[in-house]
Design an enzyme around this catalytic site. Structure first.
Site, PDB file in Angstrom:
ATOM      1  N   TYR A 168       7.050 -54.607  32.130  1.00  9.02           N
ATOM      2  CA  TYR A 168       6.293 -53.835  30.715  1.00  9.02           C
ATOM      3  C   TYR A 168       7.445 -53.075  30.215  1.00  9.02           C
ATOM      4  CZ  TYR A 168       3.363 -50.837  28.093  1.00  9.02           C
ATOM      5  OH  TYR A 168       2.627 -50.348  26.862  1.00  9.02           O
TER       6      TYR A 168
ATOM      7  N   HIS B 234       2.758 -53.460  24.160  1.00  4.45           N
ATOM      8  CA  HIS B 234       1.813 -52.898  23.298  1.00  4.45           C
ATOM      9  C   HIS B 234       2.640 -52.695  21.774  1.00  4.45           C
ATOM     10  CE1 HIS B 234      -0.253 -52.302  27.041  1.00  4.45           C
ATOM     11  NE2 HIS B 234      -1.406 -53.028  26.321  1.00  4.45           N
TER      12      HIS B 234
END
Length: 174
Positions: A78, A119
């Site tokens: 991530y 994101h």
């Protein structure tokens, strides 16, 4: 007799692992680069030995100008933060940092990393385009991802990681 023209030395880009010694620099950069304040746990996590290839400071001519920080989540990586100070953008620093992380992910074996995801705030089309140029694809939207900034929604982008062995097999042999 005239002086010879001044030679322009090439700019030097280097990277450094994150440690207790340079964590203050990372905190200062993050306070300028990002609209949110990160927790003490975030800063402890990014100096863990298992993420040293995925969390690095970016230096331009020996000046710290950005960083990239990722965390391992089982077989995923991530990308939590990546930023470069405004005066140093458009110098390929973010691209170089991202390519280093992608290469490290491809060669990582325990665990074998299958994808990198992140994101991006839906208003940040420049960032979205940057990641798409580096092989990331939009796979969804997370509503209300951001709690303290507007707009709250975020694109979810991912890039599937191919192992170095597979990448080598795809290169033509001469």
């Amino acid at each position: 007799m005239s002086n010879p023209p001044a030679s322009s030395s090439p700019s030097r880009v280097t990277f450094a692992y994150l440690t207790h010694r340079n964590l203050g620099t990372v905190k200062k950069l993050n306070s300028v680069l990002f609209p949110i304040k990160y927790s003490d746990k975030f800063y402890q996590d990014i100096i863990a030995p298992e993420v040293e290839d995925f969390c690095q400071l970016i230096y331009y001519n020996d000046v710290p100008v950005g960083n990239i920080c990722c965390r391992l989540e089982n077989k995923d990586l991530y990308l939590m933060t990546m930023g470069v100070l405004a005066p140093y953008r458009s110098k390929q620093l973010g691209s170089q940092a991202l390519k280093r992380v992608i290469k490290a992910a491809a060669s990582h074996s325990k665990p074998k990393i299958r994808r990198i995801y992140l994101h991006v705030q839906v208003s940040n089309t420049d960032a979205k385009r940057f990641y798409e140029r580096h092989g990331f694809k939009e796979v969804g939207i997370k509503e209300d991802y951001y709690k303290k900034i507007m707009p709250r929604d975020a694109w979810i982008l991912e890039r599937i990681i191919e192992s170095e062995d597979k990448q080598d097999q795809e290169k033509p042999q001469f």
